[in-house]
Design an enzyme around this catalytic site. Structure first.
Site, PDB file in Angstrom:
ATOM      1  N   HIS A   1      -6.480   1.467  -5.954  1.00  0.00           N
ATOM      2  CA  HIS A   1      -6.898   2.851  -5.642  1.00  0.00           C
ATOM      3  C   HIS A   1      -8.010   2.751  -4.584  1.00  0.00           C
ATOM      4  CE1 HIS A   1      -7.547   7.039  -6.163  1.00  0.00           C
ATOM      5  NE2 HIS A   1      -8.092   7.085  -7.372  1.00  0.00           N
TER       6      HIS A   1
ATOM      7  N   HIS B   1       1.852   3.325  -0.184  1.00  0.00           N
ATOM      8  CA  HIS B   1       1.256   4.431  -0.949  1.00  0.00           C
ATOM      9  C   HIS B   1       2.252   4.937  -1.971  1.00  0.00           C
ATOM     10  CE1 HIS B   1      -0.876   8.147  -1.898  1.00  0.00           C
ATOM     11  NE2 HIS B   1      -1.938   7.508  -1.448  1.00  0.00           N
TER      12      HIS B   1
ATOM     13  N   ASP C   1      -6.995   3.729   3.796  1.00  0.00           N
ATOM     14  CA  ASP C   1      -8.017   2.717   3.522  1.00  0.00           C
ATOM     15  C   ASP C   1      -8.006   1.580   4.523  1.00  0.00           C
ATOM     16  OD1 ASP C   1      -9.119   4.002   1.402  1.00  0.00           O
ATOM     17  OD2 ASP C   1      -7.672   3.205  -0.015  1.00  0.00           O
TER      18      ASP C   1
HETATM   19  N1  CMC Z   1       2.372  -5.396   0.477  1.00  0.00           N
HETATM   20  C1  CMC Z   1       3.593  -5.942   0.249  1.00  0.00           C
HETATM   21  N2  CMC Z   1       4.572  -5.351  -0.468  1.00  0.00           N
HETATM   22  C2  CMC Z   1       4.310  -4.143  -0.987  1.00  0.00           C
HETATM   23  C3  CMC Z   1       3.064  -3.499  -0.791  1.00  0.00           C
HETATM   24  C4  CMC Z   1       2.082  -4.165  -0.020  1.00  0.00           C
HETATM   25  N3  CMC Z   1       0.893  -3.593   0.204  1.00  0.00           N
HETATM   26  N4  CMC Z   1       3.061  -2.297  -1.419  1.00  0.00           N
HETATM   27  C5  CMC Z   1       4.284  -2.188  -1.991  1.00  0.00           C
HETATM   28  N5  CMC Z   1       5.028  -3.292  -1.729  1.00  0.00           N
HETATM   29  C6  CMC Z   1       6.436  -3.507  -2.139  1.00  0.00           C
HETATM   30  C7  CMC Z   1       6.517  -3.820  -3.622  1.00  0.00           C
HETATM   31  O1  CMC Z   1       6.477  -5.217  -3.844  1.00  0.00           O
HETATM   32  C8  CMC Z   1       7.837  -3.198  -3.986  1.00  0.00           C
HETATM   33  O2  CMC Z   1       8.852  -4.078  -3.575  1.00  0.00           O
HETATM   34  P1  CMC Z   1      10.272  -4.147  -4.403  1.00  0.00           P
HETATM   35  O3  CMC Z   1      10.861  -2.778  -4.288  1.00  0.00           O
HETATM   36  O4  CMC Z   1      11.057  -5.198  -3.686  1.00  0.00           O
HETATM   37  O5  CMC Z   1       9.912  -4.506  -5.811  1.00  0.00           O
HETATM   38  C9  CMC Z   1       7.940  -1.961  -3.112  1.00  0.00           C
HETATM   39  O6  CMC Z   1       7.105  -2.245  -1.965  1.00  0.00           O
HETATM   40  C10 CMC Z   1       7.416  -0.688  -3.783  1.00  0.00           C
HETATM   41  O7  CMC Z   1       6.096  -0.939  -4.273  1.00  0.00           O
HETATM   42  P2  CMC Z   1       5.513  -0.353  -5.634  1.00  0.00           P
HETATM   43  O8  CMC Z   1       4.406  -1.226  -6.119  1.00  0.00           O
HETATM   44  O9  CMC Z   1       6.636  -0.079  -6.575  1.00  0.00           O
HETATM   45  O10 CMC Z   1       4.919   1.025  -5.141  1.00  0.00           O
HETATM   46  P3  CMC Z   1       3.845   1.884  -5.887  1.00  0.00           P
HETATM   47  O11 CMC Z   1       4.085   3.274  -5.439  1.00  0.00           O
HETATM   48  O12 CMC Z   1       3.830   1.644  -7.353  1.00  0.00           O
HETATM   49  O13 CMC Z   1       2.450   1.326  -5.318  1.00  0.00           O
HETATM   50  C11 CMC Z   1       0.495   1.012  -4.057  1.00  0.00           C
HETATM   51  C12 CMC Z   1       1.710   1.921  -4.341  1.00  0.00           C
HETATM   52  C13 CMC Z   1      -0.455   1.771  -3.110  1.00  0.00           C
HETATM   53  C14 CMC Z   1      -0.261   0.691  -5.347  1.00  0.00           C
HETATM   54  C15 CMC Z   1       1.018  -0.286  -3.388  1.00  0.00           C
HETATM   55  O14 CMC Z   1       1.683   0.007  -2.177  1.00  0.00           O
HETATM   56  C16 CMC Z   1      -0.097  -1.288  -3.132  1.00  0.00           C
HETATM   57  O15 CMC Z   1      -0.439  -2.062  -4.029  1.00  0.00           O
HETATM   58  N6  CMC Z   1      -0.699  -1.275  -1.887  1.00  0.00           N
HETATM   59  C17 CMC Z   1      -1.831  -2.118  -1.601  1.00  0.00           C
HETATM   60  C18 CMC Z   1      -3.102  -1.488  -2.165  1.00  0.00           C
HETATM   61  C19 CMC Z   1      -3.567  -0.268  -1.368  1.00  0.00           C
HETATM   62  O16 CMC Z   1      -3.642  -0.315  -0.142  1.00  0.00           O
HETATM   63  N7  CMC Z   1      -3.928   0.818  -2.096  1.00  0.00           N
HETATM   64  C20 CMC Z   1      -4.491   2.009  -1.492  1.00  0.00           C
HETATM   65  C21 CMC Z   1      -3.653   3.210  -1.658  1.00  0.00           C
HETATM   66  S1  CMC Z   1      -4.231   4.538  -0.579  1.00  0.00           S
HETATM   67  C22 CMC Z   1      -5.743   5.042  -1.240  1.00  0.00           C
HETATM   68  C23 CMC Z   1      -5.644   5.858  -2.445  1.00  0.00           C
HETATM   69  O17 CMC Z   1      -5.100   6.971  -2.357  1.00  0.00           O
HETATM   70  O18 CMC Z   1      -6.141   5.405  -3.501  1.00  0.00           O
END
Ligand code: CMC
Length: 428
Positions: free
Chosen positions: A265, A306, A363
């Protein structure tokens, strides 16, 4: 509000008919409140398909990359308003007149000082404590100053709490920084704007006044605007859930800050800069891109992806522009920023990131700007918390004002042991 009905069947037998509600925009929702009486609950860990409240504050369409506060588009607000105007809009629902804006600014300015006893709370922290730990503790401690005479059912008193929180957060945030570097606390100045005052409290020292760059102050204000609210994210939902029990609002905001701290987050901006440091040189980028794509490696590119925005993050579009402006204007020459720019270029072209719609998020760029203007990495999430306070408190106020407001109490799918015989310790 109810327009149509959804029916839920189990093995072909209709269990219940449920109303489908339509908002003013966005997805329709199936109102499952009556389901409990049928003997079933819904199961949705991570709230992937659950609306937890009715709200009139912020609208997001992740597919189209839309973010609006009270109906105003985020890029309009970022370009045409200042942060205090956005605070007013979030809290009150409409853009202020000039007189309302002046009055609001005056109120916020007049609440920036903190009780001198609050200052002593910092003394208990080790100087190397993470500033977010200080924020969680000191903001929570505000509840001890405003509790016994606070009536959270009185809208005027709720608004006063909101004003105090918006006004005092920068003072507390800057104190956390000054404490961590062993410098004396710098008190707020009423002749400065919200963003300027924060920079003053962060960077002035008693021996020397901070030379304010208008570009930096503008970028800071924009960072505040772009972080002001974001619908029912983890920290806002935490504030709502904590507040739903009737808890003290200052304690609820501390709970929101705790939730924000995590790297998935608000901690992502700090994690992103740490990642850039770990990457070290532009030559190492391919290795890290490969790690991010490797299913067996937990590494993720911080600042990318995201939960809601699957095309682009509209905040990131504005932030990207500001980021490039700041880097150009300040003529920054920092290898970390070169790595960031190259990472952005590669990830925007790479098939893995493009096909999974993993774009740089807000971010990613805010971290780069904050680094460029001299904010230490450990303060990034604190700045996010400061800016998000208005969102948290607007949602808390909205929830408290809704008739029939209930304590939040999710249910569960129990998969543990049942009916075990307990054997006393001496017989085990
Ligand atoms: N790097 C590499 N792969 C990724 C990333 C990343 N940053 N984010 C998602 N993926 C892949 C993930 O492995 C998955 O692959 P597969 O479908 O093959 O299993 C696919 O993309 C979907 O990811 P998810 O984890 O199911 O997506 P989510 O909606 O649950 O997670 C997230 C969203 C923001 C937690 C995630 O993208 C992440 O961990 N990003 C890095 C941390 C980050 O930058 N967070 C800030 C968010 S913006 C600020 C806020 O609003 O808080």
């Amino acid at each position: 509000m109810a327009e149509s009905k959804a029916s839920l069947s189990i093995e072909g037998k209709e269990l219940i008919e449920l109303p489908v509600l339509s908002g003013s925009a966005g997805n329709d929702v199936i109102d499952i409140r009556a389901l409990g009486s049928s003997g079933y609950f819904t199961h949705d860990p991570g709230f992937m398909a659950t609306s937890s409240c009715e709200s009139q504050i912020t609208f997001i369409d992740g597919g189209k990359g839309i973010l609006q506060h009270r109906g105003y588009a985020i890029d309009d607000l970022a370009k045409k308003a200042d942060y205090l105007e956005v605070c007013y809009i979030l809290l009150n629902g409409d853009a202020p007149t000039k007189a309302q804006y002046d009055e609001f600014s005056k109120i916020i300015t007049n609440h920036t000082m903190v009780h001198q006893k609050l200052v002593y709370f910092f003394q208990g922290f080790l100087p190397n404590a993470h500033p977010m730990a200080m924020i969680c503790g000191v903001v929570g401690a505000l509840s001890s100053f405003y509790h016994s005479d606070l009536d959270i059912n009185d809208p005027k008193q709720r608004m006063r709490s909101a004003h105090r929180l918006i006004a005092k957060m920068p003072t507390i945030a800057a104190m956390a920084y000054k404490y961590s570097i062993g410098q004396p606390f710098i008190y707020p100045r009423n002749d400065l704007t919200y963003a300027e005052n924060f920079l003053h409290m962060m960077f002035s020292v008693p021996a020397e006044e901070y030379k304010m760059s208008p570009i930096v102050a503008k970028a800071m204000d924009r960072i505040f605007i772009l972080h002001a609210d974001h619908e029912q994210n983890a920290s806002t939902s935490t504030v709502r859930l904590a507040g739903s029990s009737g808890a003290n609002p200052y304690a609820c905001i501390a709970a929101g800050a705790a939730s924000l701290w995590g790297p998935a987050h608000g901690g992502a901006n700090e994690a992103c800069l740490n990642m850039l440091e770990e990457i070290g040189t532009v030559d190492n980028i391919p290795e890290y891109i490969a790690k991010a794509k490797d299913k067996n490696d937990p590494f993720r590119l911080m600042g990318f992806g995201h939960r809601v925005y699957k095309n682009f993050d509209p905040r990131a579009t504005v932030m990207r522009e500001t980021c490039h402006d700041v880097l150009k204007e300040l003529k920054i020459n920092d290898p970390l920023l070169d790595i960031a720019m190259e990472l952005e270029r590669i990830a925007l072209e790479d098939e893995y990131f493009v096909s999974k719609k993993l774009y740089p998020n807000v971010d990613f760029y805010s971290g780069i700007i904050l680094k460029a203007i001299g904010i230490p990495t450990s303060m990034f999430t604190v700045i996010f918390a400061m800016a998000r306070t208005v969102g948290w408190v607007s949602h808390w106020d909205e929830m408290m004002s809704q008739p029939g407001q209930k304590i939040g109490r999710p249910r569960q799918l129990y998969t543990g042991e049942i009916n075990r015989e307990f054997v006393p310790l001496k017989d085990r």
